[in-house]
Write a protein that holds these residues in place. Structure first.
Motif, mmCIF file in Angstrom:
data_model
loop_
_atom_site.group_PDB
_atom_site.id
_atom_site.type_symbol
_atom_site.label_atom_id
_atom_site.label_comp_id
_atom_site.label_asym_id
_atom_site.label_seq_id
_atom_site.Cartn_x
_atom_site.Cartn_y
_atom_site.Cartn_z
ATOM 1 N N LEU A 5 -16.744 58.227 25.136
ATOM 2 C CA LEU A 5 -16.798 59.551 25.770
ATOM 3 C C LEU A 5 -15.818 59.649 26.931
ATOM 4 O O LEU A 5 -15.075 60.631 27.037
ATOM 5 C CB LEU A 5 -18.198 59.837 26.296
ATOM 6 N N THR A 6 -15.795 58.627 27.807
ATOM 7 C CA THR A 6 -14.893 58.726 28.956
ATOM 8 C C THR A 6 -13.439 58.747 28.487
ATOM 9 O O THR A 6 -12.619 59.484 29.041
ATOM 10 C CB THR A 6 -15.095 57.572 29.945
ATOM 11 N N ALA B 274 -26.852 56.488 32.190
ATOM 12 C CA ALA B 274 -26.225 57.032 30.982
ATOM 13 C C ALA B 274 -26.074 58.545 31.086
ATOM 14 O O ALA B 274 -24.998 59.091 30.824
ATOM 15 C CB ALA B 274 -27.070 56.662 29.759
ATOM 16 N N ILE C 97 -23.361 59.599 33.667
ATOM 17 C CA ILE C 97 -21.986 59.418 33.218
ATOM 18 C C ILE C 97 -21.642 60.496 32.193
ATOM 19 O O ILE C 97 -20.556 61.073 32.204
ATOM 20 C CB ILE C 97 -21.781 58.007 32.636
ATOM 21 N N PHE C 98 -22.600 60.789 31.315
ATOM 22 C CA PHE C 98 -22.381 61.848 30.331
ATOM 23 C C PHE C 98 -22.082 63.176 31.029
ATOM 24 O O PHE C 98 -21.133 63.881 30.675
ATOM 25 C CB PHE C 98 -23.620 61.968 29.439
ATOM 26 N N THR D 19 -12.595 62.116 27.106
ATOM 27 C CA THR D 19 -12.383 63.064 28.197
ATOM 28 C C THR D 19 -10.982 62.922 28.779
ATOM 29 O O THR D 19 -10.306 63.921 29.056
ATOM 30 C CB THR D 19 -13.421 62.819 29.300
ATOM 31 N N PHE E 124 -15.472 62.230 20.502
ATOM 32 C CA PHE E 124 -16.723 62.701 21.089
ATOM 33 C C PHE E 124 -17.874 62.591 20.106
ATOM 34 O O PHE E 124 -18.977 62.177 20.463
ATOM 35 C CB PHE E 124 -16.566 64.152 21.572
ATOM 36 N N CYS F 131 -18.685 63.315 32.385
ATOM 37 C CA CYS F 131 -17.689 63.591 31.344
ATOM 38 C C CYS F 131 -17.581 65.090 31.103
ATOM 39 O O CYS F 131 -16.478 65.637 31.001
ATOM 40 C CB CYS F 131 -18.060 62.895 30.039
ATOM 41 N N LEU G 214 -15.726 66.724 33.890
ATOM 42 C CA LEU G 214 -14.290 66.460 33.795
ATOM 43 C C LEU G 214 -13.660 67.310 32.690
ATOM 44 O O LEU G 214 -12.540 67.816 32.848
ATOM 45 C CB LEU G 214 -14.081 64.969 33.521
ATOM 46 N N LEU G 215 -14.374 67.489 31.578
ATOM 47 C CA LEU G 215 -13.880 68.366 30.506
ATOM 48 C C LEU G 215 -13.680 69.776 31.043
ATOM 49 O O LEU G 215 -12.654 70.416 30.777
ATOM 50 C CB LEU G 215 -14.880 68.420 29.351
ATOM 51 N N LEU H 291 -20.561 55.513 25.600
ATOM 52 C CA LEU H 291 -20.094 56.015 26.896
ATOM 53 C C LEU H 291 -18.608 55.726 27.090
ATOM 54 O O LEU H 291 -17.862 56.549 27.615
ATOM 55 C CB LEU H 291 -20.907 55.385 28.029
#
Lengths: 114, 497
Positions: free
Chosen positions: A35-36, B164, B167-168, A39, A13, B171, B174-175, A32
């Motif tokens: 990051l995915t 961007a 999508i962040f 996750t 991260f 994330c 989802l966390l 990105l």
């Protein structure tokens, strides 16, 4: 593993966010992607990590016995990977399109004239 | 009867899939989209009616009873959001007929719109946290493609931060899901709510809640995470702007309300002050941003942000009355905001520009359009007896009741400032003479006026007969503050054998 993976998620991260903050849209895309994936690893860890058998019921039994790996988090990650793949391919196409239109990778130099 | 919950999604998805098959045929695509949204609208009207008469509907998909399978649930809040989303979807498709050219249809405009609406419908109906994430992604990726459809330079520029940041935020969402699954072992919202009640109030719960607030906050464009919205919403075709403005941020607000009234019941008060502060700043910054703009759609975009603040304010008050006001305000805002965007499209068609300085002369030449704009703009500012007034009245009355005088004061001042920007548009676009000689009078805008009139009539309905509408929202607010009934409905709806 349950102590190593969270640290790894943290590092991924950190690196991902660092890349996202650079003035370069390709680095943004790489950030990105990290990051995915970070996750997804986190989801994997949240489902508890065990050294165990796959959750398959033996042929002459009705229920699972003993320790087995959590199938829910695996299903979640599979879904998240597929979704992430779709999103990131869109990002790459967008970046290519931005580069071919503006001839720059620096987001601050992207100007719409006229 | 519960099967009806799946039908809006089936209709919209089939329309999208068939639209891809008939990609090269523009008329077929339009017909498919019209039929698909109309069918989805009829189904959601049925759902709304059934929910009003019979109470909450639950459909365990694939006969897997909760908490093992995914359930679709429609309570009053879901049902009314679903209904308004499909209403708006249908009228936007009607509008698109006159705006979207053959090239954009060839690029897949209609299937993308159908997928966007599918995602919105699914997000309103699902009772499963991970499934909510999936529907969010369905609507997000369709919105990405719609935003960049045609690949103008301005669209690409606006889309980069939009994509961007979204999508962040996905994330982060989802966390949060992963963490909550790790703590409770469940993804079913009702089940999570039950299990969280048994857990001690740990610090981890608070940090998970922060993850959700930030994730949904980005998607709802609240202060200080709103910057992506005003730089992207004015770039796509007007139909797309209108449906984005009406639905996308509100899906996130829906998720926030659901989250704090169902899942995080115990901790909701813990966040009250933070939410109030965010709400106040969102309202003020949004309305000031709007005051500094001189482009029709940019002004409207900043107002979206400002009005998200009102919705958060109602959520932060967290009483049945305040939630009733919030719900009413959301519904009003979806209709009026989208309608103003559609009006901006008609104005663009007439004057050839979105810049206020290049517009003018419409009051003299197009009085009917001007009246429609005036009704929508006054409604947005909350003038009685229009639809915006009732939601704000309930919110303000409840705010005074629970002694939140500062918030009520801020919200009223913001209302006045909203009126200021609407007056600016009125003066420049409608009242002043057309700056470049004569306004071309030969343009036919009847096709544009049909959906605009319909939406304006819808937003006027609370002015004519407010009582049953307000009663409905009061009941919906009470239902939201009593999550036990929601949980009961989900848990008892076993699979049919």
């Amino acid at each position: 593993m349950e102590t190593v993976l969270p640290v790894l998620v943290g590092i991924i991260f950190g690196v991902g966010l660092f890349l996202m903050l650079q003035r370069n849209i390709v680095k943004l895309a790489i950030g990105l992607i990290l990051l995915t994936n970070g996750t997804n690893l986190f989801l994997f860890t949240a489902g508890r990590l065990t050294k165990a058998i796959p959750p398959l019921i033996p042929i002459n039994q009705k229920t699972l016995s003993g320790e087995f790996a959590n199938p829910v988090s695996e299903a979640l990650i599979l879904t998240a990977i597929v979704i992430g793949f779709g999103l990131l391919s869109f990002v790459l196409a967008l970046i290519y399109s931005a580069y071919s239109k503006f001839r720059t990778l620096n987001p601050e130099e992207i100007e719409v004239s006229g | 009867m519960n099967d009806v919950l799946i039908w809006p999604i089936i209709f919209l998805m089939s329309a999208a899939a068939l639209g891809i098959v008939f990609r090269s045929k523009a008329t077929t695509q339009l017909t498919l989209a019209l039929v698909g949204t109309l069918a989805a609208w009829m189904m959601s009207s049925g759902i709304l009616f059934a929910v009003i008469t019979h109470g909450t509907l639950v459909l365990p998909l694939g006969n897997w009873a909760a908490p093992f399978g995914i359930s679709f649930i429609a309570d009053k809040f879901s049902a009314v959001m679903l209904w308004i989303a499909n209403t708006l979807g249908f009228f936007c498709i009607v509008f698109s007929r006159y705006e979207i050219d053959a090239k954009k249809i060839g690029l897949g405009f209609y299937p993308l719109m159908m997928f966007l609406l599918t995602g919105v419908n699914g997000a309103f109906l699902t009772g499963d946290l991970f499934n909510l994430y999936v529907w969010f992604e369905v609507l997000l990726i369709s919105s990405f493609s719609l935003l960049t459809l045609g690949s103008d330079k301005a669209q690409i520029k606006g889309a980069l931060p939009y994509v961007a940041i979204n999508i962040f935020s996905s994330c982060l969402f989802l966390l949060g899901i992963g963490a909550i699954y790790g703590m409770t072992g469940s993804l079913n919202l009702a089940e999570i709510s039950l299990r969280l009640k048994e857990l001690e109030n740990s610090g981890l719960l608070v940090s998970i809640a922060v993850l959700f607030i930030v994730a949904f906050g980005i998607k709802a464009a609240v202060f200080p995470l709103f910057f992506w919205l005003p730089i992207s919403y004015h770039t796509p075709p007007v139909t797309v702007s209108a449906i984005f403005a009406g639905l996308l941020t509100k899906v996130a607000v829906y998720a926030l309300i659901r989250f704090f009234t169902l899942v995080y019941v115990k901790d909701a008060l813990y966040f009250q002050n933070a939410l109030l502060l965010i709400a106040a700043l969102t309202m003020i910054i949004g309305v000031l941003g709007a005051a500094s703009q001189n482009e029709f759609r940019k002004i409207l975009s900043f107002h979206i942000i400002s009005q998200i603040g009102y919705m958060l304010m109602g959520l932060a008050f967290l009483t049945p009355m305040a939630l009733a006001g919030t719900l009413m305000f959301i519904i009003h805002n979806i209709i009026v905001k989208s309608n103003l965007f559609l009006i901006s499209g008609a104005v663009f068609h007439l004057t050839g520009s979105f810049e206020l300085k290049d517009q003018g002369g419409l009051y003299r030449n197009r009085p009917y359009l001007s009246v429609l704009f005036l009704a929508s703009a006054f409604s947005l500012a909350g003038l009685p007896p229009l639809s915006g007034f009732w939601g704000k009245l309930i919110l303000a009355a409840e705010g005074l009741n629970i002694k939140q005088y500062t918030m009520v004061g801020i919200s009223l001042v913001v209302g006045v400032l909203t009126l200021f920007s609407m007056t600016k548009i009125w003066l420049q676009t409608f009242w002043k003479p057309f700056p470049k000689g004569e306004l071309p009078l030969n343009k036919n805008i009847v096709g544009y006026l049909i959906p605009i009139t319909a939406l304006a009539a819808l937003s006027l309905s609370p002015a004519i007969y407010p009582e049953p509408i307000i009663n409905f929202f009061l009941l919906a607010g009470k239902e939201l503050m009593n999550p036990a009934s929601y949980i009961q409905a989900v848990v008892t709806a076993g699979g049919r054998k």
